[in-house]
Design a protein around this motif. Structure first.
Motif, PDB file in Angstrom:
ATOM      1  N   GLN A  92       2.674   8.499  -0.290  1.00 32.94           N
ATOM      2  CA  GLN A  92       3.751   8.062   0.618  1.00 32.94           C
ATOM      3  C   GLN A  92       3.354   8.151   2.086  1.00 32.94           C
ATOM      4  O   GLN A  92       3.649   7.246   2.868  1.00 32.94           O
ATOM      5  N   ASP A 112       9.966   6.002  -4.850  1.00 34.44           N
ATOM      6  CA  ASP A 112       9.102   6.511  -3.789  1.00 34.44           C
ATOM      7  C   ASP A 112       7.762   5.798  -3.681  1.00 34.44           C
ATOM      8  O   ASP A 112       7.171   5.736  -2.594  1.00 34.44           O
ATOM      9  N   VAL A 113       7.250   5.299  -4.804  1.00 35.75           N
ATOM     10  CA  VAL A 113       5.925   4.675  -4.828  1.00 35.75           C
ATOM     11  C   VAL A 113       5.961   3.448  -5.738  1.00 35.75           C
ATOM     12  O   VAL A 113       6.972   3.177  -6.391  1.00 35.75           O
ATOM     13  N   ARG A 228       1.115   2.653  -2.602  1.00 33.17           N
ATOM     14  CA  ARG A 228       2.275   2.749  -1.733  1.00 33.17           C
ATOM     15  C   ARG A 228       3.318   1.687  -2.073  1.00 33.17           C
ATOM     16  O   ARG A 228       2.982   0.578  -2.492  1.00 33.17           O
ATOM     17  N   LYS A 229       4.548   2.042  -1.840  1.00 33.85           N
ATOM     18  CA  LYS A 229       5.661   1.115  -2.060  1.00 33.85           C
ATOM     19  C   LYS A 229       5.666   0.076  -0.937  1.00 33.85           C
ATOM     20  O   LYS A 229       5.157   0.324   0.153  1.00 33.85           O
TER      21      LYS A 229
END
Length: 295
Positions: A92, A112-113, A228-229
């Motif tokens: 994150q 979160d991801v 990562r998102k």
């Protein structure tokens, strides 16, 4: 200058420098910094583990090395050891660009991801001493059960219908090797974890014949590479490589290498044939969470 104008000015400056775009653009970030950071595990054989001296290897490590070589040619890879507890925060906050270990894709984590297409499927089961009388979840009543901090295994055990009315003590290892040591040393009667991790730890132990994997499957979990998102460009690049690797037979080749043949450092085979669920995913890839597999 008012705060609102200061913020707008700062954002404009970031955008002009290209830094703003890189916050959620892993490909741009890696090219700008001259490196891509792979987070991986120290004791998640055969998916990801260390040989010492900052050397990492395993099924997911090699797959990620191949992906990064294709999507970021010439960019050096830096390795960072992550744990069950810190792997998501490190992705994150940008410390790690791609996490190649033994992470389950589930609904909670998707907040979160992001996850690439599923590249391994594991069953949560129980490792015990070979001379133990433990054969099922019911036999854990009154026993001490080990698992690893930051994982979902004991929570799954508690929720499992078969565990209703059963009382057991919980002890936690800081990583999978530490949890296995609790079992090996007799401080725990059982170690609940992904079957591939259990098999890898048993194969690499001093006396593999002293342990066995028993009991019901507590959960089916899709294991995937974590990124990562909100970075669709990087996810698309990773997914495209995986999809091609599945079609061309590269995934099967890597699976056979790491799960069926002798692996370092002891040149012992894990001997876990590919399950039906993963075989199906190779034919029809997806990035669905664990909840979809356990409906």
């Amino acid at each position: 200058m008012k705060k609102k104008h200061l913020l707008a000015f700062a954002l404009a400056a970031l955008a002009a420098s290209g830094a703003f775009a890189q916050l959620n653009d892993t490909l741009a970030k890696a090219k700008a910094s001259g490196k891509v950071v792979m987070g991986t595990r120290e004791s998640s054989a055969p998916l990801a583990y260390t040989l010492g001296n900052n050397q990492f290897t395993g099924y997911h490590v090699e797959l990620c090395q191949r992906i990064l070589k294709a999507v970021l040619p010439g960019v050096p890879v830096e390795y960072v050891a992550v744990t069950s507890a810190n792997r998501i925060p490190l992705v994150q906050n940008g410390t790690v660009d791609i996490e190649c270990g033994s992470t389950t894709n589930n609904v909670a984590r998707q907040k979160d991801v992001a996850f690439a297409l599923t590249t391994y499927v594991t069953e949560v089961r129980t490792a015990v001493k070979a001379n133990s009388n433990i054969k099922s979840v019911a036999d854990l009543n009154g026993k001490t059960v080990a698992t690893t901090t930051g994982t979902t295994s004991v929570a799954l055990l508690r929720k499992n219908k078969r565990a209703q009315g059963i009382q057991f003590n919980e002890v936690y290892g800081k990583d999978h090797a530490d949890s296995f040591l609790l079992l090996e040393s007799g401080r725990a009667d059982a170690f609940v974890m992904d079957d591939n991790i259990l098999a890898g730890l048993i194969a690499g132990s001093k006396s593999p014949k002293d342990f066995k994997i028993v009991g019901e499957t507590l959960n089916i979990e899709p294991i995937a590479i974590m990124i990562r998102k909100d970075d669709p460009k990087f996810k698309a690049a990773v997914d495209d490589y995986i999809r091609k690797a599945m079609k061309d037979g590269e995934i099967k080749m890597l699976y056979d290498k790491w799960f069926l043949k002798p692996i370092p450092p002891k040149n012992v085979a894990v001997n876990l044939p590919m399950g039906e669920t993963l075989q199906g995913l190779i034919k029809n890839p997806n990035d669905k969470p664990a909840e979809d597999f356990n409906k």
